[in-house]
Motif scaffolding. Structure first.
Motif: not given
Length: 310
Positions: A75-96
């Motif tokens: 569950q911790v790994e899943t939560d961390v991966q979810h946070q990483v995915d969210v930050m990746t999306l935010r970074l992608g939007a910032m890059q755009g």
């Protein structure tokens, strides 16, 4: 004497009995020892048999606990991966958004509002500093998320500022495009000035509301400023005429064209070809009759043509 000697050589009955008894007792003791050993072994086995279910229960408990810990880790790994995915999306939007800001910045450079030697939006910002002695630290997920939020707020602020500057720049560019200046031909000469002149057909003194620029038949006639086409076609005396409104009450006319390249309602840019030089209408040869009107009244086009030389 002989008889007595023979009787004396036999063992006493009591001694023989005692030996047999001792042997029997020894055998009995051995049997008892064997029985006791077997009993002890049986009791030990029985005892182990009683304790065995308790050990199995402990093992089951440990297995359950390990499964719980494994599930928690998953569950911790899943939560961390979810946070990483969210930050990746935010970074992608910032890059755009950064790419859009780079485009806006490049437009400022091209418009001349900023010095292209001072700002290079195609390269990363120059940064640096001395090396510190403290060991470097990796960002944690909360601190990294907080840093992204700060960058997003700064991006919002910079984006608003650049959009405002972009509007001002395009307004300035539009004003520059709408600024009436220059000659409506690429090559040619002034064949008739603005004002009173001798009419080439009647020979009388008449008013000439524009200037005539002679040139090669079929050569380009260009707009001296950006605007909207309000007339494109034949008009009495003008032949084929193009009329363009530039705002602020300014209108330009291009007459006697051989052919017209635009139509009413078109948006034209500065220096765009709007017609070809000809001799249609009331004309004695290939030329363009160029007029500039200010709030409906003609004005001398020469002062607008002279702007381009300053």
């Amino acid at each position: 004497m002989t008889t007595n000697t023979a009787s004396d050589s036999l063992p006493p009955p009591v001694i023989i009995l005692n030996r047999r008894l001792l042997l029997a007792l020894l055998i009995f003791a051995l049997v008892l020892t064997a029985i006791a050993s077997w009993a002890g072994y049986t009791l030990a086995v029985a005892k182990i048999g009683v304790e065995t279910p308790v050990s199995a229960e402990l093992v089951v408990r440990w297995q359950v606990r390990l499964q719980e810990q494994k599930a928690a880790l998953t569950q911790v790994e899943t939560d961390v991966q979810h946070q990483v995915d969210v930050m990746t999306l935010r970074l992608g939007a910032m890059q755009g958004r950064l790419l859009r800001l780079d485009v806006l910045g490049q437009r400022f450079v091209e418009s001349g509002l900023v010095n292209n030697e001072e700002f290079d939006f195609s390269a990363p910002a120059p940064v640096g500093g001395p090396k510190v002695l403290l060991p470097p630290e990796s960002y944690s997920v909360p601190s990294l998320s907080e840093m992204i939020e700060r960058l997003e707020r700064r991006l919002d602020n910079r984006e608003q500022q650049l959009r405002l500057l972009d509007k001002l720049a395009w307004r300035q560019k539009l004003d520059d495009e709408r600024f009436v200046e220059g000659r409506p031909i690429i090559w040619g000469w002034l064949s008739s000035e603005y004002g009173y002149r001798t009419d080439p057909f009647s020979g009388k003194r008449t008013w000439h509301g524009g200037v005539d620029l002679a040139g090669k038949d079929g050569s380009d006639i260009v707009a001296v400023a950006a605007g909207v086409v309000t007339w494109a076609g034949k008009r009495h005396g003008y032949g084929n005429l193009v009329e363009i409104a530039h705002g602020d009450g300014l209108v330009t006319r291009y007459a006697h064209a051989k052919a017209v390249s635009v139509k009413i309602g078109d948006l034209v840019q500065k220096a765009q070809v709007v017609a070809l030089m000809g001799s249609t209408g009331r004309s004695t040869g290939p030329h363009v009759h160029f007029e500039v009107l200010k709030h409906g009244r003609t004005t001398d086009p020469v002062k607008y043509m002279a702007r381009a030389s300053h």
